[in-house]
Design a protein around this motif. Structure first.
Motif, short mmCIF file in Angstrom:
data_model
loop_
_atom_site.label_atom_id
_atom_site.label_comp_id
_atom_site.label_asym_id
_atom_site.label_seq_id
_atom_site.Cartn_x
_atom_site.Cartn_y
_atom_site.Cartn_z
N THR A 144 44.82 36.30 36.08
CA THR A 144 44.42 36.92 37.29
C THR A 144 43.22 36.76 37.82
O THR A 144 42.52 36.34 36.95
N ALA A 145 42.68 36.92 39.07
CA ALA A 145 41.62 36.82 39.43
C ALA A 145 40.77 37.77 39.02
O ALA A 145 41.20 38.83 38.30
N ALA A 189 40.92 41.96 39.11
CA ALA A 189 41.99 42.15 40.16
C ALA A 189 43.48 42.39 39.53
O ALA A 189 44.50 42.56 40.07
N VAL A 194 46.99 43.20 41.06
CA VAL A 194 48.20 42.14 40.81
C VAL A 194 49.49 43.11 40.09
O VAL A 194 50.42 42.48 40.46
N SER A 250 41.28 40.04 32.91
CA SER A 250 42.05 38.84 33.88
C SER A 250 43.41 38.49 33.24
O SER A 250 43.94 37.61 33.74
N ASN A 275 49.50 37.03 45.59
CA ASN A 275 48.04 37.00 45.57
C ASN A 275 47.27 37.83 44.60
O ASN A 275 47.57 38.94 44.11
N GLY A 276 46.41 37.04 44.20
CA GLY A 276 45.72 37.42 42.72
C GLY A 276 46.08 36.82 41.38
O GLY A 276 45.20 36.84 40.42
#
Length: 158
Positions: free
Chosen positions: A8-9, A12, A16, A52, A70-71
């Motif tokens: 993941t970002a 985040a 997520v 992450s 997203n993420g």
């Protein structure tokens, strides 16, 4: 259905996880409590055990579509295929989290510790000073004092 690993970002993981659950995907985000210091207080904050990363249990077909969430940056691959995490490994992580719950490792003067990573890995030392982020160790084997980050040492239980 298998367990897979998504990257993941940065920072985040919790968002997520919410987004994936909203899509109907089973997730596992192992969290632990960590003390964080602000100018006016110290508080325990829930942080991901693996920065992450988030585990998902789904089919291979659905997994490929999760990169659009997203993420989610990418799927973790091993040998050119999405890495499958064994259920026993997930159970081991859950057991570790349960056993470690509420335990905070503190260091005191004259505690014996072992350096867990870096160029002095597996070297034993004695704590001579404890700071906010670092401790000073006396390494008797080579007759020196070293400064080591708190998260890089493990207390030796005798």
């Amino acid at each position: 259905m298998n367990w897979y690993l998504l990257y993941t970002a940065s920072r985040a993981e919790k968002l997520v996880e919410q987004r994936l659950k909203a899509e109907g995907v089973e997730t596992y985000l192992p969290l632990h409590l960590s003390p964080r210091r602000w100018s006016d207080r110290v508080a325990l904050v829930e942080l991901p055990l693996f920065s992450s990363y988030i585990f998902v249990r789904t089919t291979d077909e659905i997994l490929r579509g999760l990169v659009r969430v997203n993420g989610v940056l990418r799927i973790i691959f091993y040998n050119a295929r999405p890495a499958i995490i064994k259920p026993t490994e997930i159970d081991s992580i859950k057991l570790f989290i349960e056993k470690a719950k509420g335990k905070i490792c503190t260091f005191g003067l004259n505690d014996e510790v072992q350096i867990a990573c870096g160029p002095l890995k597996n070297i034993d030392g004695t704590v001579t000073k404890v700071g906010k982020e670092y401790i000073i160790l006396q390494i008797a084997q080579i007759g020196i004092f070293v400064s080591v980050k708190l998260n890089q040492v493990v207390k030796i239980e005798r």
